[in-house]
Design an enzyme around this catalytic site. Structure first.
Site, PDB file in Angstrom:
ATOM      1  N   HIS A   1      94.515  58.242 -28.541  1.00 31.54           N
ATOM      2  CA  HIS A   1      95.530  57.365 -27.941  1.00 31.54           C
ATOM      3  C   HIS A   1      95.764  56.144 -28.834  1.00 31.54           C
ATOM      4  CE1 HIS A   1      93.842  59.198 -24.098  1.00 31.54           C
ATOM      5  NE2 HIS A   1      95.126  59.476 -24.012  1.00 31.54           N
TER       6      HIS A   1
ATOM      7  N   GLY B   1      95.390  57.172 -19.302  1.00 36.32           N
ATOM      8  CA  GLY B   1      94.209  56.312 -19.370  1.00 36.32           C
ATOM      9  C   GLY B   1      92.992  57.011 -19.932  1.00 36.32           C
ATOM     10  N   TYR B   2      91.825  56.382 -19.715  1.00 31.73           N
ATOM     11  CA  TYR B   2      90.559  56.816 -20.298  1.00 31.73           C
ATOM     12  C   TYR B   2      90.754  56.980 -21.805  1.00 31.73           C
ATOM     13  CZ  TYR B   2      85.785  57.925 -19.288  1.00 31.73           C
ATOM     14  OH  TYR B   2      84.426  57.847 -19.188  1.00 31.73           O
TER      15      TYR B   2
ATOM     16  N   VAL C   1      93.828  63.832 -33.357  1.00 25.47           N
ATOM     17  CA  VAL C   1      92.646  63.165 -33.919  1.00 25.47           C
ATOM     18  C   VAL C   1      91.429  63.984 -33.494  1.00 25.47           C
ATOM     19  CG1 VAL C   1      91.286  61.031 -33.956  1.00 25.47           C
ATOM     20  CG2 VAL C   1      93.780  60.926 -33.770  1.00 25.47           C
TER      21      VAL C   1
ATOM     22  N   ARG D   1      89.062  64.746 -21.429  1.00 27.16           N
ATOM     23  CA  ARG D   1      88.239  65.719 -20.697  1.00 27.16           C
ATOM     24  C   ARG D   1      86.888  65.955 -21.362  1.00 27.16           C
ATOM     25  NH1 ARG D   1      93.271  69.101 -18.912  1.00 27.16           N
ATOM     26  NH2 ARG D   1      93.301  68.305 -16.817  1.00 27.16           N
TER      27      ARG D   1
ATOM     28  N   GLN E   1     103.573  70.287 -24.337  1.00 32.50           N
ATOM     29  CA  GLN E   1     104.118  69.069 -23.719  1.00 32.50           C
ATOM     30  C   GLN E   1     105.081  68.371 -24.680  1.00 32.50           C
ATOM     31  OE1 GLN E   1     101.795  66.149 -21.313  1.00 32.50           O
ATOM     32  NE2 GLN E   1     101.711  64.978 -23.192  1.00 32.50           N
TER      33      GLN E   1
ATOM     34  N   HIS F   1      91.023  57.071 -25.756  1.00 31.23           N
ATOM     35  CA  HIS F   1      90.112  57.388 -26.857  1.00 31.23           C
ATOM     36  C   HIS F   1      90.857  57.136 -28.168  1.00 31.23           C
ATOM     37  CE1 HIS F   1      92.466  61.027 -27.137  1.00 31.23           C
ATOM     38  NE2 HIS F   1      92.104  61.412 -25.921  1.00 31.23           N
TER      39      HIS F   1
END
Ligand code: PAF
Length: 293
Positions: free
Chosen positions: A37, A31-32, A176, A187, A153, A34
């Site tokens: 995403h 989430g959150y 990006v 963050r 990851q 940007h």
């Protein structure tokens, strides 16, 4: 776009698409959202009939002294942003839907999950690999989309899918960046204005490392010191780790050859841990000397 908080109704909806022969792409997120995403979402929409975005701040990938509570959340604004994109389903489960009983089964990659960021954040990648496996089992996608910024990851998920024969294509999407080079991250909003202004040092240092590798330097230590000197010149940056590894396997590299390498950096700015990466490769001799091939 439909929002689901529970597994069973999402599974039922997706089953109908699968039976109709449609392909499904998943974009796992915390989430959150940007622009980074949203690039993943765009790519998923271009390559699949149906798109599922998952939003779940996964507690098992945060250590006891980490910033789980401080991790930014804003589901309303996430849904508003996704409404402008061709997303079919958002899966935003509460913690008890994903971890309704004490877990006994985990996915743990060794040594890949214990090196680099895994050393700084013990248990982090076990949490990531386990929750991504659960999300894959819930959605059963044809393709899954991950950003290159979280390079370890991405490498771990590729390896997990290969080792466990999961029939899912992992699609890597380039990082990006803000116009000044800072890699987008949820963050970044927690950086003070002073730290935000200088956090671009990571991208500038990686630019330099990439140039040194492209120029034909074979010694990893020389490349790393060219990067380190730039970061250490910024007093607000607290360098936590800096590594040069084989870009495909994350194996250590003694001498840079023809295979691409990846530069991986983590640094703290105040309380905020930022990561960035750059894949670099030696230019061919003709490109280095400007000769025509
Ligand atoms: O990259 C992230 O946002 C998370 O690590 C992921 C892949 C969604 C798993 O929680």
């Amino acid at each position: 776009m439909q929002l689901f908080e529970r597994i069973a109704p999402l599974r039922a909806a997706l089953k109908a698409h699968r039976l109709a022969g449609e392909t499904i792409g998943v974009v796992p997120t915390m989430g959150y959202l940007h622009a980074g995403h949203l690039k993943l979402v765009e790519r998923a929409a271009a390559e699949n009939d149906r798109v599922v975005v998952t939003i779940f701040v996964n507690p098992t990938q945060f250590g006891p002294n980490e910033d789980l509570d401080a991790y930014p959340r804003d589901i309303e604004s996430d849904l508003a942003r996704l409404a402008d994109f061709p997303v079919d389903y958002v899966f935003a489960p509460p913690v008890d839907e994903m971890y309704g009983r004490p877990m006994q089964a985990f996915v743990d990659l060794k040594p890949l999950g214990d090196i680099l960021i895994g050393e700084l954040r013990p248990g982090h990648f076990r949490g990531v690999a386990t929750v991504v496996t659960k999300l894959f089992n819930i959605v059963q996608p044809d393709r899954a989309y991950f950003g290159e910024k979280d390079y370890q990851q991405l490498t771990i998920i590729r390896r997990m899918v290969a080792d466990l024969e999961m029939p899912i294509e992992i699609v890597a999407v380039p990082t990006v960046r803000e116009t000044d080079g800072l890699a987008l991250s949820s963050r970044n909003v927690r950086l003070s204005s002073e730290d935000r202004a200088v956090a671009t040092v990571l991208a500038s240092a990686l630019d330099e490392g990439e140039k040194v590798v492209a120029g034909g330097e074979r010694d990893p230590a020389t490349v790393l010191s060219a990067v380190r000197v730039i970061i250490e010149a910024e007093p607000r940056a607290d360098l936590q780790s800096l590594d040069l590894r084989d870009a495909a396997t994350l194996d250590a590299v003694d001498r840079i050859g023809d295979r691409p390498v990846v530069l991986l950096v983590t640094a703290r700015f105040g309380e905020v841990l930022l990561i960035d990466q750059r894949v670099a490769a030696r230019k061919s001799r003709s490109a280095q000397t400007g000769e025509c091939a």
